[in-house]
Design an enzyme around this catalytic site. Structure first.
Site, PDB file in Angstrom:
ATOM      1  N   ASN A   1      -6.999 -29.158   1.565  1.00  0.00           N
ATOM      2  CA  ASN A   1      -5.922 -28.620   2.394  1.00  0.00           C
ATOM      3  C   ASN A   1      -4.656 -28.385   1.575  1.00  0.00           C
ATOM      4  O   ASN A   1      -3.953 -27.387   1.762  1.00  0.00           O
ATOM      5  CB  ASN A   1      -5.605 -29.577   3.544  1.00  0.00           C
ATOM      6  CG  ASN A   1      -6.695 -29.618   4.600  1.00  0.00           C
ATOM      7  OD1 ASN A   1      -7.599 -28.782   4.604  1.00  0.00           O
ATOM      8  ND2 ASN A   1      -6.617 -30.571   5.498  1.00  0.00           N
TER       9      ASN A   1
ATOM     10  N   HIS B   1      -9.920 -11.435  14.885  1.00  0.00           N
ATOM     11  CA  HIS B   1     -10.179 -12.876  14.911  1.00  0.00           C
ATOM     12  C   HIS B   1     -10.973 -13.281  16.148  1.00  0.00           C
ATOM     13  O   HIS B   1     -11.404 -14.431  16.267  1.00  0.00           O
ATOM     14  CB  HIS B   1      -8.834 -13.618  14.869  1.00  0.00           C
ATOM     15  CG  HIS B   1      -8.930 -15.078  14.605  1.00  0.00           C
ATOM     16  ND1 HIS B   1      -8.602 -16.029  15.543  1.00  0.00           N
ATOM     17  CD2 HIS B   1      -9.316 -15.767  13.505  1.00  0.00           C
ATOM     18  CE1 HIS B   1      -8.771 -17.238  15.038  1.00  0.00           C
ATOM     19  NE2 HIS B   1      -9.219 -17.110  13.803  1.00  0.00           N
TER      20      HIS B   1
END
Length: 698
Positions: free
Chosen positions: A59, A449
């Site tokens: 991350n 998306h």
């Protein structure tokens, strides 16, 4: 991340005041502290804790590659306009560094003080070169000489050998040398770049490692035998380092003829884009650090020293190599809904009633089976599907190819710009096109998306549409790790809406009017705000009013303003926001009726659910979209209603009410931007995810 309010909250009449908003980048960074807490939690199985440590490292890589990179880019050109929080970009970068230093220190303390010793105690060892016995050293030297050294290209640094190009996130060793080479030149500095073809973790064979599982980081191997790379020199020191580069792809879509070709060309240079971070060993001398900083054109504030391997992310790769079930989460088998069994004709089932799928507790196999049946069914005429992140080993692509070869009209909308999946999606697009599938790349300027599938089937002389909509991607592996909601329906209005959406994506359609679906960048944003305002009106009229939403992130300022107004009017609002949330809850007179929590557990909370009380006639929507500016304004997204009252109740109970009861894996957001972990107190412990594992999987 906290900011003091210069005025009492009750004195702030302007709900767009910067004091009422948390910074987006800092809020995103805070999520990693909650993930790291899982790596430090003794209740979590040990190998799972190691994976959480790797997740934090991954991350953090992406945070620098995208968020920090773009922030630095705009800051350097003076084009970084402050966000709703009003913080100038320079101040944001300063605060990011301070918080990342905290995170890195805690990350390596977790490795050195907790995970590594506890793994050692379980016979899972990451051996440093100072711990090798004679047998292990002999084997490792042989491995180095035969498997590693032949593919290395050590480089001395001098006027004839300038500083080389260093690929993004690769392992490198800076070496200090003493002595003269064959040409009489004094040795000073050299670099060793580890090719990506080399495994970053070497496992010692059982006959060498002894009992247990013994691993060695490649960096340890390179440093232990660095003298073999520079015969005739004395090695005065060797130091690991790793550089992170800007990984955001910039393609002016309106100016290219072929998006796939343009992206492919852009991908070639991404690994060598502008550096944004330098990770380096704790013991690296200042002079060498300064040399690296200068060559990468960085600043001292871009340097992060590591008390351990600079590529700590690689530690998690041993998870699948160690067969120790007791050190992992207990296995579970996703089940199928009661209406679906082996050999079930899914068209018959969906034709009679809607089917809800709650992943990972219920199996993604139902979605695969629906496509498999559609590919073979002679009555199916057309299949349309979006693919955002599907994975390269997904069976869905093979089934779409099979459907095309069986004469179905197959259209697939592939989002080539799905970050870090661009190359994989280009390969998928090529494979589908070669099989005769019509592939389109969505709409110029807007990422597609939405997660949706439409099947057109001829039945009794008429056409009927079957639909699958989801909050998550068509990615089979992720369906075992992410929580998502999927809906299978033959509702005619939803089918007609989805037909229009696909027409708009594959053609040059104008704005469309939909009956059931909410559709961004057109109706979703204003519909969400309107529904919040409807609850506000109910509260002002003295009626019970409530909003509950589950999201991955919340940062859209106008939606937050609407939530603030609703809170002021008396609406009770509960938000379950896994990641970044820029709303400040609990501010007197502003957001005192808003509560925000984040759940971080075994599975990645990924489902988006919006629930509005609506004066006793509640509305439940599931969606591909978070309440973020990009989702509501700059992407093609779909929110779909759960029309069956029983299924709507199930969605509320399993995703919302269940999440609000969690007191073991939930974190509560305060108005200062800090999170505190929920505790059971006098109540029985309740884990939302474990509750669903017991309830659904048995």
């Amino acid at each position: 991340m906290a900011r003091k309010l210069p005025l009492p909250a009750t004195a702030i009449a302007d709900l767009s005041a910067p004091e009422l908003y948390l910074n987006r980048e800092l809020a995103a960074l805070e999520f990693n502290f909650r993930v790291l807490a899982m790596a430090r939690d003794a209740r979590v199985p040990l190998l799972e804790r190691l994976r959480y440590l790797s997740i934090v490292a991954n991350n953090l890589d992406e945070f620098f590659e995208v968020r920090v990179a773009m922030l630095k880019h705009h800051h350097s050109y003076g084009s970084a306009a402050p966000g709703p929080d009003g913080l100038p970009s320079g101040e944001v970068l300063t605060r990011i560094r301070a918080r990342v230093l905290d995170l890195v220190a805690e990350q390596y303390a977790t490795w050195q003080e907790q995970l590594k010793p506890q793994l050692d105690a379980e016979g899972i060892r990451f051996l440093t070169r100072h711990q090798w016995n004679a047998v292990q050293r002999h084997w490792l030297q042989g491995y180095f000489e035969h498997e590693v050294l032949p593919v290395l290209s050590p480089l001395g640094l001098d006027p004839a050998h300038p500083f080389p190009r260093i690929l993004n996130k690769t392992l490198n060793i800076a070496v200090v040398l003493q002595g003269r080479d064959a040409f009489g030149h004094e040795g000073h500095m050299a670099l060793v770049r580890a090719p990506r073809s080399l495994p970053r973790i070497v496992r010692l064979p059982d006959e060498v490692g002894g009992d247990g599982h013994n691993f060695v980081f490649l960096a340890e191997l390179l440093q232990a035998f660095v003298d073999l790379m520079f015969p005739g020199f004395k090695v005065a020191g060797s130091y690991q380092f790793r550089v992170t580069r800007n990984s955001e792809l910039i393609v002016e879509e309106a100016e290219v003829e072929n998006l796939a070709r343009a992206l492919s060309e852009e991908l070639l240079g991404r690994g060598y884009a502008r550096p944004v971070r330098l990770e380096i060993a704790n013991d690296c001398p200042k002079a060498i650090t300064a040399m690296l900083v200068a060559n990468f054109e960085l600043e001292e504030s871009d340097v992060y020293r590591c008390d351990g391997p600079v590529n700590i992310i690689r530690a998690g790769s041993i998870y699948d190599q160690v067969d120790r079930p007791e050190l992992k989460f207990a296995r579970f088998v996703p089940c199928l809904p009661a209406a679906i069994g082996p050999g079930t004709n899914l068209f018959e089932v969906i034709g009679e009633h809607d089917v809800l799928l709650h992943h990972p507790y219920e199996s993604f196999a139902a979605v695969v089976d629906l496509l498999r049946q559609a590919a073979a069914d002679p009555g199916v005429l057309a299949i349309k599907q979006t693919l955002y992140r599907a994975g390269e080993d997904t069976p869905l692509v093979d089934l779409l190819v099979e459907a095309a070869r069986n004469g179905k009209d197959v259209t697939v909308v592939i989002e080539l710009r799905a970050r870090f999946d661009e190359a994989a999606n280009i390969r998928l697009a090529t494979k589908l096109q070669e099989a005769g599938v019509q592939v389109v790349y969505g709409v110029v300027g807007y990422k597609t998306h939405a997660k949706m599938m439409l099947i057109v089937r001829r039945e009794a002389g008429a056409l009927r549409r079957y639909v699958h909509l989801s909050t998550g991607n068509y990615h089979q592996a992720n369906s075992r790790m992410y929580t998502d909601i999927g809906l299978m329906t033959a509702n005619p209005e939803i089918g007609e809406d989805l037909h229009k959406v696909f027409q708009q994506l594959s053609g040059l359609g104008s704005v469309i009017n939909l009956k059931r679906l909410l559709h961004s960048p057109f109706t979703l944003y204003r519909s969400v705000v309107a529904k919040i305002e409807r609850e506000t009106a109910h509260a002002l009229a003295g009626k019970p009013a409530r909003i509950v939403a589950k999201l991955n992130a919340l940062n859209e300022a106008h939606v937050i303003e609407a939530l603030y107004r609703a809170s002021q009017a008396g609406v009770e609002i509960d938000l379950i926001v896994r990641g970044a949330c820029t709303l400040r809850p609990g501010l007197p007179g502003i957001s005192e009726r808003i509560r925000v929590r984040s759940i971080v557990g075994r599975f990645l909370e990924h489902s988006r659910v919006y629930w509005f009380a609506n004066d006793g006639q509640p509305e439940t929507y599931c969606a591909s979209a978070d309440w973020m500016e990009r989702n509501l304004m700059r992407r093609v997204e779909v929110a779909f209603p759960i029309l069956d009252p029983a299924l709507a109740r199930r969605v509320f109970d399993e995703t919302l009410a269940n999440g609000l009861e969690d007191n073991t894996e939930a974190w509560l957001l305060g108005g200062d931007g800090r999170y505190t972990r929920a505790t059971p107190g006098e109540r029985p412990p309740h884990s939302a995810q474990q509750t669903l594992l017991r309830k659904i999987c048995g």
